[in-house]
Design an enzyme around this catalytic site. Structure first.
Site, PDB file in Angstrom:
ATOM      1  N   ASN A 165       1.492   3.253  -2.583  1.00  0.00           N
ATOM      2  CA  ASN A 165       1.964   3.817  -4.039  1.00  0.00           C
ATOM      3  C   ASN A 165       1.465   5.310  -4.863  1.00  0.00           C
ATOM      4  OD1 ASN A 165       2.723   0.962  -4.385  1.00  0.00           O
ATOM      5  ND2 ASN A 165       1.873   0.664  -6.119  1.00  0.00           N
ATOM      6  N   ARG A 208      -5.518  -2.439   8.719  1.00  0.00           N
ATOM      7  CA  ARG A 208      -5.838  -2.884   8.661  1.00  0.00           C
ATOM      8  C   ARG A 208      -5.687  -3.508   7.940  1.00  0.00           C
ATOM      9  NH1 ARG A 208      -7.737   2.624   7.460  1.00  0.00           N
ATOM     10  NH2 ARG A 208      -7.335   2.676   5.031  1.00  0.00           N
ATOM     11  N   ILE A 209      -6.334  -5.219   7.460  1.00  0.00           N
ATOM     12  CA  ILE A 209      -6.411  -6.043   6.729  1.00  0.00           C
ATOM     13  C   ILE A 209      -6.953  -5.574   5.564  1.00  0.00           C
ATOM     14  CG2 ILE A 209      -5.073  -7.449   8.101  1.00  0.00           C
ATOM     15  CD1 ILE A 209      -7.430  -9.199   8.082  1.00  0.00           C
ATOM     16  N   ASP A 254       1.383  -1.016   0.211  1.00  0.00           N
ATOM     17  CA  ASP A 254       0.007   0.129   0.117  1.00  0.00           C
ATOM     18  C   ASP A 254       0.842   1.299   0.197  1.00  0.00           C
ATOM     19  OD1 ASP A 254      -2.034   1.761   0.000  1.00  0.00           O
ATOM     20  OD2 ASP A 254      -2.820   1.228   2.274  1.00  0.00           O
ATOM     21  N   HIS A 306       2.684   3.411  -8.855  1.00  0.00           N
ATOM     22  CA  HIS A 306       2.369   2.117  -9.548  1.00  0.00           C
ATOM     23  C   HIS A 306       3.901   1.723 -10.046  1.00  0.00           C
ATOM     24  CE1 HIS A 306      -0.866   1.821  -7.495  1.00  0.00           C
ATOM     25  NE2 HIS A 306      -2.041   3.119  -8.770  1.00  0.00           N
ATOM     26  N   LEU A 324      10.327 -21.203  -5.128  1.00  0.00           N
ATOM     27  CA  LEU A 324       9.491 -19.794  -4.331  1.00  0.00           C
ATOM     28  C   LEU A 324       7.876 -19.751  -4.732  1.00  0.00           C
ATOM     29  CD1 LEU A 324       9.442 -16.965  -2.444  1.00  0.00           C
ATOM     30  CD2 LEU A 324       9.823 -15.985  -4.309  1.00  0.00           C
TER      31      LEU A 324
HETATM   32  C1  FPP Z   1      -1.767   0.320  -3.336  1.00  0.00           C
HETATM   33  O1  FPP Z   1      -1.051   1.315  -3.422  1.00  0.00           O
HETATM   34  C2  FPP Z   1      -1.413  -0.174  -4.087  1.00  0.00           C
HETATM   35  C3  FPP Z   1      -2.228  -1.495  -5.146  1.00  0.00           C
HETATM   36  C4  FPP Z   1      -3.733  -1.024  -5.231  1.00  0.00           C
HETATM   37  C5  FPP Z   1      -1.977  -1.845  -6.364  1.00  0.00           C
HETATM   38  C6  FPP Z   1      -0.693  -2.970  -6.052  1.00  0.00           C
HETATM   39  C7  FPP Z   1      -0.520  -2.822  -7.322  1.00  0.00           C
HETATM   40  C8  FPP Z   1       1.664  -2.708  -8.568  1.00  0.00           C
HETATM   41  C9  FPP Z   1       1.993  -2.762  -6.919  1.00  0.00           C
HETATM   42  C10 FPP Z   1       2.081  -2.709  -9.322  1.00  0.00           C
HETATM   43  C11 FPP Z   1       1.466  -4.156  -9.748  1.00  0.00           C
HETATM   44  C12 FPP Z   1       2.088  -5.371  -9.365  1.00  0.00           C
HETATM   45  C13 FPP Z   1       2.007  -6.827 -10.122  1.00  0.00           C
HETATM   46  C14 FPP Z   1       2.810  -7.795  -8.647  1.00  0.00           C
HETATM   47  C15 FPP Z   1       3.007  -6.744 -11.181  1.00  0.00           C
HETATM   48  P1  FPP Z   1      -3.004   2.892  -3.190  1.00  0.00           P
HETATM   49  O2  FPP Z   1      -3.022   3.284  -5.001  1.00  0.00           O
HETATM   50  O3  FPP Z   1      -3.904   2.205  -3.063  1.00  0.00           O
HETATM   51  O4  FPP Z   1      -2.017   4.020  -2.761  1.00  0.00           O
HETATM   52  P2  FPP Z   1      -2.788   5.354  -2.051  1.00  0.00           P
HETATM   53  O5  FPP Z   1      -3.196   4.571  -1.163  1.00  0.00           O
HETATM   54  O6  FPP Z   1      -1.033   5.213  -1.543  1.00  0.00           O
HETATM   55  O7  FPP Z   1      -3.557   5.652  -3.327  1.00  0.00           O
END
Ligand code: FPP
Length: 256
Positions: free
Chosen positions: A23, A195-196, A21, A38, A132
């Site tokens: 990104n 939270r999960i 979380d 991302h 893995l």
């Molecule tokens: C949460 O950050 C992240 C996501 C919803 C997507 C996670 C995806 C990736 C890391 C890339 C794709 C994965 C692979 C395996 C290729 P958020 O966007 O909710 O961040 P925020 O809460 O700060 O807005």
């Protein structure tokens, strides 16, 4: 680097699960579009996969796209799916040479045909990997998974192929998407949220939880090590008493 499973008097870590979380916030702090966060997040994924291999962790589960993420703006969803396709093609050779097996869980019927095909191909190609197992949770929600399992169980019972009275925790869990995958030992969530969020609702019943303020794109080997060190200090009792758990620890020590 030490293999966690061989460390004595410490809880073995076979399965690590991560809610990636932060990104979006990482990108916002830099006045970049969310997709830049991302993209950086994918780099972290490859780094953490390498780290898990070095640590001898056998299963790494990543919450990559939740059932609720379908509500995000279409361009962000499309960008995430594009990153996933890029990830699969760029990591293909590495997964094959390093023995990394890909498993995908979630309601995959909602993914586009090309994404489904790429995932199926990658799962098939890497099926023999022994080092893995990388479990990607895509279009995944814990409640949805349990609901789908319950429906399958009801159908099998109605068709006379399953005796409901014989159903127990172990057999129920084989109907989940994770099937024979062991339950997670440690569940990490980045970005400061405590939270999960509908991840591994059944599977995480006895997982140790670790929350860090670090945003996923900044999560690195050092941050992982902190989480692992913290985990190794935990005493896992699975609902038993200290006196019951101690002999089990000693027995495991003598078998190491
Ligand atoms: C949460 O950050 C992240 C996501 C919803 C997507 C996670 C995806 C990736 C890391 C890339 C794709 C994965 C692979 C395996 C290729 P958020 O966007 O909710 O961040 P925020 O809460 O700060 O807005």
């Amino acid at each position: 680097m030490s293999k966690l499973t061989k460390t004595t008097r410490r809880p073995p870590l076979e399965h690590l699960a991560i809610i990636m979380d932060g990104n979006g916030r990482w990108a916002k702090q830099r006045e970049l579009p969310r997709i830049a966060g991302h993209q950086q997040g994918v780099k972290t994924v490859t780094r953490i996969v390498d780290e898990c291999v070095s640590h001898g962790i056998r299963f790494l589960s990543l919450f990559a796209f939740s059932s609720e993420n379908w509500g995000r703006p279409r361009p962000e969803i499309d960008a995430l799916m594009g990153l996933l396709l890029q990830f699969l093609s760029s990591q293909r050779l590495k997964m094959l040479t390093e023995g990394i097996r890909l498993r995908v869980i979630g309601d995959l019927s909602r993914l586009s045909a090309p994404v489904q095909a790429a995932l199926t191909d990658a799962e098939r190609e890497t099926a023999q990997g022994q080092t893995l197992t990388l479990v990607l949770a895509l279009s995944y929600g814990g409640r949805d998974e349990i609901m789908r399992a319950a429906k399958r169980i009801a159908r099998e019972a109605l068709e006379g192929r399953l005796n409901i009275d014989q159903l127990d925790n172990k057999s129920f869990s084989t109907f989940l998407d994770t099937g024979e995958i062991p339950e997670p030992d440690l569940l990490i969530r980045t970005s400061g949220e405590i939270r999960i969020s509908n991840f591994f609702l059944w599977q995480a019943a006895y997982a140790e939880l670790y929350f860090t303020d670090v945003l996923w794109p900044d999560f690195d080997a050092e941050e992982l090590q902190k989480a692992l060190d913290d985990y190794l200090q935990r005493k896992r009792r699975f609902g038993l008493t200290d006196d019951q758990v101690e002999p089990q620890l000693r027995m495991r020590e003598s078998n190491d």
